[in-house]
Design a protein around this motif. Structure first.
Motif, PDB file in Angstrom:
ATOM      1  N   TYR A   1     -23.137  -3.137 -50.594  1.00 11.67           N
ATOM      2  CA  TYR A   1     -23.471  -2.746 -49.230  1.00 11.67           C
ATOM      3  C   TYR A   1     -24.903  -3.181 -48.925  1.00 11.67           C
ATOM      4  O   TYR A   1     -25.860  -2.595 -49.436  1.00 11.67           O
ATOM      5  CB  TYR A   1     -23.311  -1.240 -49.050  1.00 11.67           C
ATOM      6  CG  TYR A   1     -21.915  -0.766 -49.400  1.00 11.67           C
ATOM      7  CD1 TYR A   1     -20.895  -0.781 -48.463  1.00 11.67           C
ATOM      8  CD2 TYR A   1     -21.606  -0.321 -50.692  1.00 11.67           C
ATOM      9  CE1 TYR A   1     -19.600  -0.360 -48.778  1.00 11.67           C
ATOM     10  CE2 TYR A   1     -20.328   0.105 -51.025  1.00 11.67           C
ATOM     11  CZ  TYR A   1     -19.330   0.078 -50.064  1.00 11.67           C
ATOM     12  OH  TYR A   1     -18.052   0.490 -50.398  1.00 11.67           O
TER      13      TYR A   1
ATOM     14  N   PRO B   1     -27.319  -1.131 -45.153  1.00 17.85           N
ATOM     15  CA  PRO B   1     -26.363  -0.088 -44.761  1.00 17.85           C
ATOM     16  C   PRO B   1     -26.733   0.580 -43.444  1.00 17.85           C
ATOM     17  O   PRO B   1     -27.904   0.666 -43.066  1.00 17.85           O
ATOM     18  CB  PRO B   1     -26.409   0.900 -45.929  1.00 17.85           C
ATOM     19  CG  PRO B   1     -27.654   0.584 -46.670  1.00 17.85           C
ATOM     20  CD  PRO B   1     -27.960  -0.843 -46.442  1.00 17.85           C
TER      21      PRO B   1
ATOM     22  N   VAL C   1     -22.074   9.770 -54.292  1.00 21.04           N
ATOM     23  CA  VAL C   1     -22.276   9.464 -52.882  1.00 21.04           C
ATOM     24  C   VAL C   1     -23.574   8.674 -52.753  1.00 21.04           C
ATOM     25  O   VAL C   1     -24.598   9.071 -53.308  1.00 21.04           O
ATOM     26  CB  VAL C   1     -22.384  10.741 -52.022  1.00 21.04           C
ATOM     27  CG1 VAL C   1     -22.490  10.368 -50.538  1.00 21.04           C
ATOM     28  CG2 VAL C   1     -21.215  11.672 -52.264  1.00 21.04           C
TER      29      VAL C   1
ATOM     30  N   GLY D   1     -25.864   6.365 -49.648  1.00 21.81           N
ATOM     31  CA  GLY D   1     -25.928   5.919 -48.261  1.00 21.81           C
ATOM     32  C   GLY D   1     -27.322   6.056 -47.694  1.00 21.81           C
ATOM     33  O   GLY D   1     -28.297   6.294 -48.422  1.00 21.81           O
TER      34      GLY D   1
ATOM     35  N   GLU E   1     -24.656   6.768 -42.532  1.00 19.05           N
ATOM     36  CA  GLU E   1     -23.381   6.542 -43.208  1.00 19.05           C
ATOM     37  C   GLU E   1     -23.592   6.261 -44.694  1.00 19.05           C
ATOM     38  O   GLU E   1     -24.628   5.761 -45.105  1.00 19.05           O
ATOM     39  CB  GLU E   1     -22.634   5.355 -42.584  1.00 19.05           C
ATOM     40  CG  GLU E   1     -22.184   5.589 -41.166  1.00 19.05           C
ATOM     41  CD  GLU E   1     -21.232   4.521 -40.669  1.00 19.05           C
ATOM     42  OE1 GLU E   1     -20.724   3.733 -41.510  1.00 19.05           O
ATOM     43  OE2 GLU E   1     -20.975   4.471 -39.452  1.00 19.05           O
TER      44      GLU E   1
ATOM     45  N   ILE F   1     -17.284   7.821 -53.866  1.00 14.96           N
ATOM     46  CA  ILE F   1     -16.282   7.424 -54.849  1.00 14.96           C
ATOM     47  C   ILE F   1     -16.187   8.537 -55.885  1.00 14.96           C
ATOM     48  O   ILE F   1     -17.211   9.128 -56.271  1.00 14.96           O
ATOM     49  CB  ILE F   1     -16.630   6.064 -55.485  1.00 14.96           C
ATOM     50  CG1 ILE F   1     -15.437   5.504 -56.262  1.00 14.96           C
ATOM     51  CG2 ILE F   1     -17.875   6.125 -56.345  1.00 14.96           C
ATOM     52  CD1 ILE F   1     -15.607   4.036 -56.643  1.00 14.96           C
TER      53      ILE F   1
ATOM     54  N   ARG G   1     -21.067   5.993 -48.696  1.00 15.92           N
ATOM     55  CA  ARG G   1     -19.772   5.842 -49.346  1.00 15.92           C
ATOM     56  C   ARG G   1     -19.645   6.857 -50.482  1.00 15.92           C
ATOM     57  O   ARG G   1     -20.622   7.166 -51.168  1.00 15.92           O
ATOM     58  CB  ARG G   1     -19.608   4.421 -49.893  1.00 15.92           C
ATOM     59  CG  ARG G   1     -19.636   3.351 -48.807  1.00 15.92           C
ATOM     60  CD  ARG G   1     -18.389   3.378 -47.959  1.00 15.92           C
ATOM     61  NE  ARG G   1     -18.461   2.454 -46.838  1.00 15.92           N
ATOM     62  CZ  ARG G   1     -17.411   1.814 -46.316  1.00 15.92           C
ATOM     63  NH1 ARG G   1     -16.201   2.018 -46.834  1.00 15.92           N
ATOM     64  NH2 ARG G   1     -17.550   1.013 -45.294  1.00 15.92           N
TER      65      ARG G   1
ATOM     66  N   GLU H   1     -10.891   1.642 -51.495  1.00 20.37           N
ATOM     67  CA  GLU H   1     -12.311   1.452 -51.220  1.00 20.37           C
ATOM     68  C   GLU H   1     -13.018   2.801 -51.171  1.00 20.37           C
ATOM     69  O   GLU H   1     -12.418   3.801 -50.760  1.00 20.37           O
ATOM     70  CB  GLU H   1     -12.431   0.750 -49.858  1.00 20.37           C
ATOM     71  CG  GLU H   1     -13.821   0.318 -49.474  1.00 20.37           C
ATOM     72  CD  GLU H   1     -13.817  -0.407 -48.133  1.00 20.37           C
ATOM     73  OE1 GLU H   1     -14.897  -0.472 -47.498  1.00 20.37           O
ATOM     74  OE2 GLU H   1     -12.756  -0.893 -47.704  1.00 20.37           O
ATOM     75  N   PRO H   2     -14.280   2.869 -51.594  1.00 22.29           N
ATOM     76  CA  PRO H   2     -15.019   4.121 -51.470  1.00 22.29           C
ATOM     77  C   PRO H   2     -14.967   4.665 -50.043  1.00 22.29           C
ATOM     78  O   PRO H   2     -15.038   3.904 -49.069  1.00 22.29           O
ATOM     79  CB  PRO H   2     -16.446   3.730 -51.874  1.00 22.29           C
ATOM     80  CG  PRO H   2     -16.249   2.593 -52.831  1.00 22.29           C
ATOM     81  CD  PRO H   2     -15.079   1.831 -52.286  1.00 22.29           C
ATOM     82  N   GLU H   3     -14.838   5.974 -49.943  1.00 23.35           N
ATOM     83  CA  GLU H   3     -14.639   6.614 -48.646  1.00 23.35           C
ATOM     84  C   GLU H   3     -15.929   6.621 -47.818  1.00 23.35           C
ATOM     85  O   GLU H   3     -17.015   6.824 -48.339  1.00 23.35           O
ATOM     86  CB  GLU H   3     -14.129   8.040 -48.856  1.00 23.35           C
ATOM     87  CG  GLU H   3     -12.764   8.063 -49.531  1.00 23.35           C
ATOM     88  CD  GLU H   3     -12.384   9.422 -50.071  1.00 23.35           C
ATOM     89  OE1 GLU H   3     -11.267   9.871 -49.777  1.00 23.35           O
ATOM     90  OE2 GLU H   3     -13.200  10.030 -50.797  1.00 23.35           O
ATOM     91  N   ARG H   4     -15.767   6.406 -46.528  1.00 26.28           N
ATOM     92  CA  ARG H   4     -16.890   6.346 -45.586  1.00 26.28           C
ATOM     93  C   ARG H   4     -17.257   7.772 -45.172  1.00 26.28           C
ATOM     94  O   ARG H   4     -16.405   8.522 -44.684  1.00 26.28           O
ATOM     95  CB  ARG H   4     -16.472   5.516 -44.384  1.00 26.28           C
ATOM     96  CG  ARG H   4     -17.529   5.242 -43.358  1.00 26.28           C
ATOM     97  CD  ARG H   4     -17.011   4.200 -42.362  1.00 26.28           C
ATOM     98  NE  ARG H   4     -17.831   4.128 -41.174  1.00 26.28           N
ATOM     99  CZ  ARG H   4     -17.379   4.361 -39.936  1.00 26.28           C
ATOM    100  NH1 ARG H   4     -16.107   4.649 -39.745  1.00 26.28           N
ATOM    101  NH2 ARG H   4     -18.201   4.293 -38.904  1.00 26.28           N
TER     102      ARG H   4
ATOM    103  N   ILE I   1     -14.604   7.670 -40.568  1.00 25.39           N
ATOM    104  CA  ILE I   1     -15.706   8.354 -41.243  1.00 25.39           C
ATOM    105  C   ILE I   1     -15.407   9.850 -41.289  1.00 25.39           C
ATOM    106  O   ILE I   1     -14.790  10.404 -40.384  1.00 25.39           O
ATOM    107  CB  ILE I   1     -17.048   8.073 -40.532  1.00 25.39           C
ATOM    108  CG1 ILE I   1     -18.224   8.485 -41.423  1.00 25.39           C
ATOM    109  CG2 ILE I   1     -17.112   8.718 -39.163  1.00 25.39           C
ATOM    110  CD1 ILE I   1     -19.569   7.971 -40.950  1.00 25.39           C
TER     111      ILE I   1
END
Length: 237
Positions: free
Chosen positions: A160, A163, A21, A23, A167, A171, A169, A187-190, A3
């Motif tokens: 997701y 969730p 983004v 989350g 956190e 992209i 994701r 994969e989309p970044e955490r 992360i």
């Protein structure tokens, strides 16, 4: 997947292009989404976000300097009932129309491909948040050329459910600056999603490249009530 903070990811990348983004905030109170645009050309930089009902749209900051509006003027955010749709192009309308006809997010995007802007072939990135009865889940999508081949489209959807608090994701269209621009991979970044909306807005805007950043949209949706708070920042004011 490790992360990271948005500061870490953005401050090290001069040109991620357009980014989404999504989350859940640190205390689990809010469903969070953000969308930013950047530009290298005069035409791309000549834009602002404006509110349009519960969504937003892009407009030319100086209409006299607008060249080709086809890929830069669109509605990045639209709301359909308890669903918030966010994309980097006019596929927002495609997703809205499809889901309004009871199609899934993935099915709605089947009619679309990447942008026709060779040799970059900019990926179409999309997301949808579903907040209902105290629950929240989301999905993200990227439609991209297969290694820069115009005839081939790769389609990836990431869903997701329930969730994790704190956190999200991230992209974005491009891995980094380049010529041609390299498309996002994997994969989309955490990423870390703070509870404080103003802190998140500042973290995003302050770490986007000063020369290339154009506009930012951030929305926090209270999961228990559906109440929304929205912030828009435009470099052109």
């Amino acid at each position: 997947m490790k992360i990271a903070t948005m500061r870490e990811l953005l401050s090290q990348n001069a040109y991620p292009g357009r980014g989404i983004v999504i989350g859940k905030s640190e205390k689990g109170t809010y469903a969070v989404c953000a969308y930013f645009i950047m530009g290298r050309s005069t035409n791309s930089r000549n834009r602002v976000f404006v509110e349009d009902g519960r969504g937003i749209r892009t407009e030319a900051f100086d209409p006299s300097k607008l060249e080709d509006p086809s890929l830069i003027i669109y509605a990045p955010v639209r709301v359909l009932g308890n669903k918030t749709i966010v994309t980097n192009g006019d596929q927002t309308d495609t997703v809205y129309a499809g889901m309004d006809r009871q199609m899934t997010f993935e099915q709605s995007l089947r009619s679309r491909t990447f942008e026709p802007d060779g040799p970059n072939f900019t990926p179409r990135i999309s997301g949808v948040l579903h907040v209902e009865d105290g629950t929240f889940h989301y999905a993200m999508s990227i439609l991209k050329s297969d290694q820069g081949r115009e005839a081939s489209t790769n389609r990836f959807t990431f869903a997701y459910s329930n969730p994790i608090a704190g956190e999200g994701r991230f992209i974005h269209t491009y891995l980094s600056d380049g010529d041609p621009l390299p498309s996002f991979e994997g994969e989309p970044e955490r990423v870390v999603i703070p509870e404080d909306m103003d802190a998140f807005v500042s973290e995003l805007w302050d770490n986007l490249n000063e020369d290339n950043k154009v506009s930012l949209f951030v929305r926090y949706i209270e999961i228990s009530s559906g109440k929304e708070r929205t912030k828009i920042i435009n470099k052109n004011v």
